[in-house]
Design an enzyme around this catalytic site. Structure first.
Site, mmCIF file in Angstrom:
data_model
loop_
_atom_site.group_PDB
_atom_site.id
_atom_site.type_symbol
_atom_site.label_atom_id
_atom_site.label_comp_id
_atom_site.label_asym_id
_atom_site.label_seq_id
_atom_site.Cartn_x
_atom_site.Cartn_y
_atom_site.Cartn_z
ATOM 1 N N TYR A 98 -3.532 -2.077 11.048
ATOM 2 C CA TYR A 98 -2.755 -0.998 10.419
ATOM 3 C C TYR A 98 -3.630 0.109 9.838
ATOM 4 C CZ TYR A 98 1.240 -3.671 11.625
ATOM 5 O OH TYR A 98 2.186 -4.315 12.390
ATOM 6 N N GLU A 148 3.170 3.344 2.752
ATOM 7 C CA GLU A 148 3.692 3.125 4.095
ATOM 8 C C GLU A 148 4.725 2.015 4.148
ATOM 9 O OE1 GLU A 148 -0.501 4.213 6.460
ATOM 10 O OE2 GLU A 148 0.412 2.233 6.677
ATOM 11 N N TYR A 195 -8.025 9.718 -5.223
ATOM 12 C CA TYR A 195 -7.314 10.000 -6.476
ATOM 13 C C TYR A 195 -7.812 11.271 -7.161
ATOM 14 C CZ TYR A 195 -4.975 5.501 -6.138
ATOM 15 O OH TYR A 195 -4.191 4.450 -5.711
ATOM 16 N N HIS A 216 -5.265 -4.709 -6.488
ATOM 17 C CA HIS A 216 -4.893 -4.997 -5.103
ATOM 18 C C HIS A 216 -4.911 -6.489 -4.760
ATOM 19 C CE1 HIS A 216 -6.279 -0.613 -4.085
ATOM 20 N NE2 HIS A 216 -5.360 -0.660 -5.030
ATOM 21 N N GLN A 276 -3.864 -5.980 -11.978
ATOM 22 C CA GLN A 276 -2.643 -6.097 -11.188
ATOM 23 C C GLN A 276 -2.349 -7.538 -10.780
ATOM 24 O OE1 GLN A 276 -3.272 -3.398 -7.899
ATOM 25 N NE2 GLN A 276 -3.457 -1.614 -9.243
#
Length: 371
Positions: free
Chosen positions: A254, A244, A265, A150, A86
């Site tokens: 958070y 979110e 998953y 991530h 990613q």
């Protein structure tokens, strides 16, 4: 420009939010055309318009394009891009005073620094012809990791000129997001030149990463300044469910992975805790997950029925979701441009139109269809 086809707005059947779960229907059906702006960009991660009206587009593999009248030119740059999973070349953002100082900001994965693999970095540079010049790295997260997930990462400026950016927790959910001595799973705040403000919440905390502004995030891939309040908003990927939208608050936690509305998953329980004292509740969450990408507010008069809406791209389902938010609650949802492909980025251009980066296609814009 190539005109694809007229599309009809489709209504999302169900919404999930932190306050209530409810079925939401929208009263209006709007038609519009999807017009090609530029083709041949595989993963258009970030977009930014120059004052000239030309468009800068980042390609995750490490290329930066300048788009002029539908034609793209590759810009030479000396950023060291770590293209894995990613990670790669991600967001691009102009300085609020770009016309005066010429600074352009980038988020990207870099293999510079400590350890094998890579981590997210922030740099700025100036555009000179077909090249970036005066490149300065402002921040580099550490240590590097060979994991491919991530990295984050979006960029925003607030009304005071502070630079905010996000970094995902790099697949280390039980290590990084709740630990303010480590990079990852955080939103950061800097001055525009990379200096750390002494007013940051953990500036005087021993061993803390001083650039951290909020923590307990999973993988924020959407960030913007609210067009009315000036607040910084992010959206972030949950696991399976529990994506979110959050308002970024100074020093706030958070909750990831202590609290979540998602699951593992494989369908097993991640946590049964969705609320905990000292941890923020999301303004909104999605179940099932839509895998949110870029986002923008509609502030122009081009789409009078959509003005004030929040537009969010969906990687998982390949559509743009329009959210109507009233008193910090989502009251309406609509799916737009289904079927084009994975939506990677969404912005409103200076001409008031919504521009969408579509994987495998390039960039398109939404043009209301005359009745």
């Amino acid at each position: 420009m190539k005109k694809y086809f007229a599309l009809l707005v489709l209504v999302a059947a169900q919404a999930s939010c932190a306050q209530d779960d409810k079925t939401i229907k929208t009263p209006d059906k709007i038609t519009y055309d999807v017009e090609t702006v530029v083709e041949g960009i595989n993963i258009p991660w970030g977009m930014a318009f120059l004052p000239s009206g030309d468009l800068l587009v980042t390609e995750k593999s490490g290329k930066l394009y300048l788009v002029h009248e539908g034609k793209k030119t590759e810009i030479f740059m000396d950023l060291q891009i770590y293209n894995r999973g990613q990670g790669g070349l991600m967001d691009v953002k102009l300085h609020p005073n770009y016309k005066e100082n010429g600074w352009i900001y980038f988020s990207y994965a870099s293999d510079e620094g400590e350890g094998e693999g890579g981590h997210t970095a922030i740099a700025r540079a100036k555009l000179n012809g077909n090249s970036l010049t005066d490149t300065q790295q402002l921040y580099k997260a550490s240590p590097n990791s060979t994991k491919g997930q991530h990295f984050g990462s979006r960029i925003a400026f607030d009304n005071e000129g502070f630079l905010y950016f996000s970094i995902g927790e790099r697949g280390e959910r039980d290590v990084n997001p709740q630990d303010i001595t480590r990079d990852g799973g955080k939103v950061y705040r800097l001055y525009d030149d990379g200096r750390v403000p002494q007013s940051n919440p953990f500036y005087n905390t021993p061993n803390a990463v001083k650039a951290i502004y909020s923590y307990g995030h999973r993988n924020p891939q959407g960030m913007l300044k609210h067009y009315k309040t000036g607040e910084i908003w992010v959206h972030e990927h949950g696991p399976q469910g529990g994506d979110e939208i959050n308002k970024v608050k100074k020093g706030a936690n958070y909750g990831w992975p202590v609290i979540s509305y998602g699951e593992n998953y494989d369908g097993t329980t991640l946590t049964e805790t969705t609320k905990k004292e000292g941890m923020e509740q999301p303004l909104y969450y999605w179940v099932p997950s839509i895998a949110p990408s870029g986002m923008t507010f509609v502030t122009s008069d081009v789409y009078p029925n959509w003005k004030g809406s929040l537009m969010v791209g969906s990687l998982k389902f390949g559509y743009v979701e329009r959210l109507v938010i009233e008193n910090n609650k989502v009251t309406q949802r609509e799916k737009l441009v289904e079927g084009l492909g994975r939506i990677r980025s969404v912005i409103q251009g200076p001409d008031g139109y919504i521009y969408v980066g579509v994987e495998g296609t390039g960039v398109v814009k939404l043009v209301p269809k005359s009745e």
